[in-house]
Design a protein around this motif. Structure first.
Motif, mmCIF file in Angstrom:
data_model
loop_
_atom_site.group_PDB
_atom_site.id
_atom_site.type_symbol
_atom_site.label_atom_id
_atom_site.label_comp_id
_atom_site.label_asym_id
_atom_site.label_seq_id
_atom_site.Cartn_x
_atom_site.Cartn_y
_atom_site.Cartn_z
ATOM 1 N N VAL A 21 0.835 -1.203 0.000
ATOM 2 C CA VAL A 21 0.000 0.000 0.000
ATOM 3 C C VAL A 21 0.867 1.250 0.000
ATOM 4 O O VAL A 21 0.629 2.192 -0.750
ATOM 5 N N VAL A 22 1.910 1.261 0.835
ATOM 6 C CA VAL A 22 2.789 2.428 0.918
ATOM 7 C C VAL A 22 3.537 2.632 -0.393
ATOM 8 O O VAL A 22 3.634 3.748 -0.903
ATOM 9 N N MET A 23 4.057 1.583 -0.969
ATOM 10 C CA MET A 23 4.796 1.713 -2.228
ATOM 11 C C MET A 23 3.863 2.152 -3.355
ATOM 12 O O MET A 23 4.265 2.923 -4.223
ATOM 13 N N GLY A 24 2.632 1.698 -3.332
ATOM 14 C CA GLY A 24 1.666 2.140 -4.338
ATOM 15 C C GLY A 24 1.356 3.616 -4.188
ATOM 16 O O GLY A 24 1.216 4.343 -5.176
ATOM 17 N N VAL A 68 3.409 5.891 -2.901
ATOM 18 C CA VAL A 68 4.603 6.634 -3.305
ATOM 19 C C VAL A 68 4.704 6.705 -4.824
ATOM 20 O O VAL A 68 5.140 7.720 -5.375
ATOM 21 N N ALA A 69 4.273 5.674 -5.505
ATOM 22 C CA ALA A 69 4.357 5.672 -6.970
ATOM 23 C C ALA A 69 3.463 6.754 -7.576
ATOM 24 O O ALA A 69 3.759 7.249 -8.660
ATOM 25 N N HIS A 70 2.398 7.134 -6.884
ATOM 26 C CA HIS A 70 1.479 8.141 -7.407
ATOM 27 C C HIS A 70 1.739 9.532 -6.859
ATOM 28 O O HIS A 70 1.123 10.488 -7.298
ATOM 29 N N ALA A 71 2.631 9.647 -5.910
ATOM 30 C CA ALA A 71 2.936 10.950 -5.311
ATOM 31 C C ALA A 71 3.972 11.678 -6.172
ATOM 32 O O ALA A 71 4.790 11.038 -6.837
#
Length: 55
Positions: free
Chosen positions: A13-16, A18-21
């Motif tokens: 969830v966190v990596m997902g 970060v990918a959109h930030a």
């Protein structure tokens, strides 16, 4: 095993997120977390050194 699954789910969830930030937000957040971890490590080292010197 349940803790491992929960940790991997949270990491996903966190990596997902970060990918959109935006990159600038990601870098600022990484810097804040890094400073927080460094302060924590220094406080722990200082507390451990003080605790072992009194024994």
């Amino acid at each position: 095993m349940l803790i491992l699954v929960a940790a991997l789910l949270l990491l996903g969830v966190v990596m997902g997120t970060v990918a959109h930030a935006p990159l600038s937000f990601t870098l600022v957040a990484a810097a804040v977390i890094g400073v927080w971890l460094a302060v924590f490590a220094l406080r722990e080292r200082h507390a451990r050194r003080r605790h072992t010197s009194t024994n």
